[in-house]
Design an enzyme around this catalytic site. Structure first.
Site, PDB file in Angstrom:
ATOM      1  N   HIS A 157     -40.131 -24.166  24.712  1.00  0.00           N
ATOM      2  CA  HIS A 157     -39.632 -24.489  23.353  1.00  0.00           C
ATOM      3  C   HIS A 157     -39.864 -25.956  23.006  1.00  0.00           C
ATOM      4  CE1 HIS A 157     -37.321 -20.660  23.679  1.00  0.00           C
ATOM      5  NE2 HIS A 157     -37.161 -21.073  24.921  1.00  0.00           N
ATOM      6  N   SER A 278     -57.885 -46.394  11.562  1.00  0.00           N
ATOM      7  CA  SER A 278     -57.436 -46.144  10.196  1.00  0.00           C
ATOM      8  C   SER A 278     -58.052 -47.188   9.275  1.00  0.00           C
ATOM      9  CB  SER A 278     -55.912 -46.231  10.149  1.00  0.00           C
ATOM     10  OG  SER A 278     -55.473 -46.523   8.844  1.00  0.00           O
ATOM     11  N   LYS A 284     -53.811 -48.522  14.257  1.00  0.00           N
ATOM     12  CA  LYS A 284     -53.943 -47.100  14.577  1.00  0.00           C
ATOM     13  C   LYS A 284     -55.106 -46.779  15.513  1.00  0.00           C
ATOM     14  CE  LYS A 284     -51.963 -44.005  13.296  1.00  0.00           C
ATOM     15  NZ  LYS A 284     -51.958 -43.238  12.052  1.00  0.00           N
ATOM     16  N   GLU A 291     -57.854 -33.335  16.996  1.00  0.00           N
ATOM     17  CA  GLU A 291     -57.354 -32.728  15.748  1.00  0.00           C
ATOM     18  C   GLU A 291     -58.413 -31.844  15.097  1.00  0.00           C
ATOM     19  OE1 GLU A 291     -54.623 -35.621  13.384  1.00  0.00           O
ATOM     20  OE2 GLU A 291     -55.991 -36.834  14.578  1.00  0.00           O
TER      21      GLU A 291
END
Ligand code: ARG
Length: 459
Positions: A157, A278, A284, A291
């Protein structure tokens, strides 16, 4: 009059924009090598069966090879009004070698021709995918073998559950990929079948030899039914399914990589070479590759759904709907190959933050089951032990500390049989060491797992 290959019975021909809608040449030129290979086998068989002469066969093969050579050197412009790769090549062949070129299509149809091309192509690509999966498995194995003693929280979970080794966790993906590799391998039985010679749908009156082309094209078997041969697209559905399921596995793995590389987890550090920055936030470093892989499963699954829907309700035998089998398959293959390669690079270059992982399990309750097991060892029924530990955990949460911070006095308030040995027992490394049941996360069990994996990698 129409100037199409099929133009005899036509008085007029489609306008350019209709041709454009009908044509597949802008994507099926991908099949040029398979189409030429199939045609060479067909011409060879026609000559051996005395359906065409040796001289015609030689002219056809020389012509086909020159077309293939010129295409790969950028010297051929295909035409939309010639519809597809098959008619474009035939047109070019007749232009180059004259009459013999017009004999190539004896005893075959574009229906068995396109099926042959697709079988050859899918077989080659599935073998490429199998090799790439195996290579990624090797990378997973290599990193796992270095981290048998690295402890990390195992989750259920997405809540910390019990400590596991990094090796054990990451090897889960090895086994997923092992099943994928098996599935692709097994599917070859249904891909590696020769449809050539089925002609349009009913076979042909020429004394062709389908077993000869089967051998020439290195197919393992031949379709037993000519109508099945030209209308079967199951192997494409199956390949799209196998690709999609592998992509689902990669997307789950990608999600973990993304989570592990967050500032919150810091379990791994991705190489700069597999990350991006970024345009506005200078600090970043984003896991874009992972992704993208997580995202791309959407397209492959979409192609699978689309193929299933295209086939639904199609009557026998060939229908033009089947031209829709190509773009999805080509894209799915391109997508999975790219994803597998990138994944391998990402794994090979990432850093596992061993210290951080080993510390993390000291800041949680993932040794709570262990405490219950400890009490079971003192002859307390597991259910009662569970209840006692639940209360101890509750107290810890109130005090803002963990099981290893509880004093012996406090432990004994919960149960008198808890002794000083509890502190050793609850150390995460001991939690790991004690798990030696078959397939578990303990070092010896993981070593055995890795041995089994090693044998499979060599197959
Ligand atoms: N371009 C077609 C396809 O991809 C080839 C077969 C066409 N056959 C036909 N009878 N129109 O399916």
């Amino acid at each position: 009059m129409s100037n199409k290959a099929w133009g005899g019975r036509f008085q007029a021909q489609p306008e350019e924009w209709v041709d454009d809608f009908n044509a597949s040449i802008h994507f099926d030129q991908t099949l040029i090598d398979q189409d030429i290979e199939g045609s060479i086998a067909h011409a060879t068989m026609l000559a051996n069966q005395h359906i065409i002469s040796e001289t015609d066969k030689d002219a056809i093969i020389t012509g086909l090879k020159s077309i293939q050579h010129d295409y790969h050197h950028g010297h051929i412009q295909f035409s939309t009004s010639l519809e597809d790769i098959h008619l474009n090549i035939e047109h070019e062949l007749i232009k180059r070698v004259g009459n013999p070129g017009g004999k190539l299509h004896t005893g075959r149809s574009r229906n068995d021709q396109v099926a042959t091309d697709m079988h050859l192509y899918t077989k080659e690509q599935v073998n490429n995918i199998i090799a790439l999966i195996q290579s990624l498995q090797q990378s997973i194995y290599t990193i796992a073998a270095k981290h048998i003693d690295t402890i990390m929280p195992g989750y259920t979970h997405l809540q910390r559950a019990q400590p596991v080794s990094f090796a054990h966790h990451i090897m889960t993906y090895f086994w997923m990929l092992q099943r994928d590799r098996q599935r692709f391998n097994d599917s070859l039985k249904r891909i590696d079948i020769n449809p050539l010679g089925a002609a349009a749908l009913s076979g042909t009156t020429y004394p062709i030899d389908r077993h000869e082309t089967t051998e020439l094209l290195n197919f393992a078997a031949v379709y037993e039914n000519s109508m099945d041969a030209v209308s079967d697209r199951d192997y494409i559905v199956e390949t799209l399914h196998n690709i999609s399921l592998t992509m689902v596995h990669l997307s789950r793995f990608a999600e973990e990589i993304i989570f592990w590389s967050t500032d919150e987890a810091k379990f791994i550090t991705l190489s700069d070479a597999f990350s991006t920055g970024s345009s506005i936030m200078p600090q970043k470093k984003n896991p874009d590759m992972a992704e993208l892989i997580r995202g791309k499963v959407g397209r492959t699954t979409g192609h699978l759904m689309s193929m299933l829907m295209t086939l639904k309700g199609l009557p026998l035998a060939y229908n033009k709907d089947m031209q829709e089998d190509k773009e999805g398959l080509f894209d799915a293959i391109h997508t999975i190959k790219g994803s597998l390669r990138i994944f391998e690079g990402m794994i090979d270059t990432m850093t596992v933050n061993t210290e951080r992982l080993n510390q993390t399990v000291k800041q949680d309750f993932s040794n709570a089951t262990e405490l219950a097991d400890y009490l079971v060892g003192k002859d307390i029924p597991f259910r009662t032990a569970h209840e006692i530990v639940g209360k101890i955990v509750f107290d810890c949460i109130q005090h803002g500390h963990y099981l290893l911070d509880v004093s012996l006095d406090d432990y004994q308030k919960h149960h008198p049989s808890i002794g000083n040995d509890v502190y050793d027992y609850l150390q995460p490394e001991n939690c790991l060491k004690r798990r030696q049941s078959y397939g578990s996360t303990g070092q010896d069990a993981v070593r055995h797992q890795l041995n089994v994996a090693k044998t499979l990698l060599q197959q």
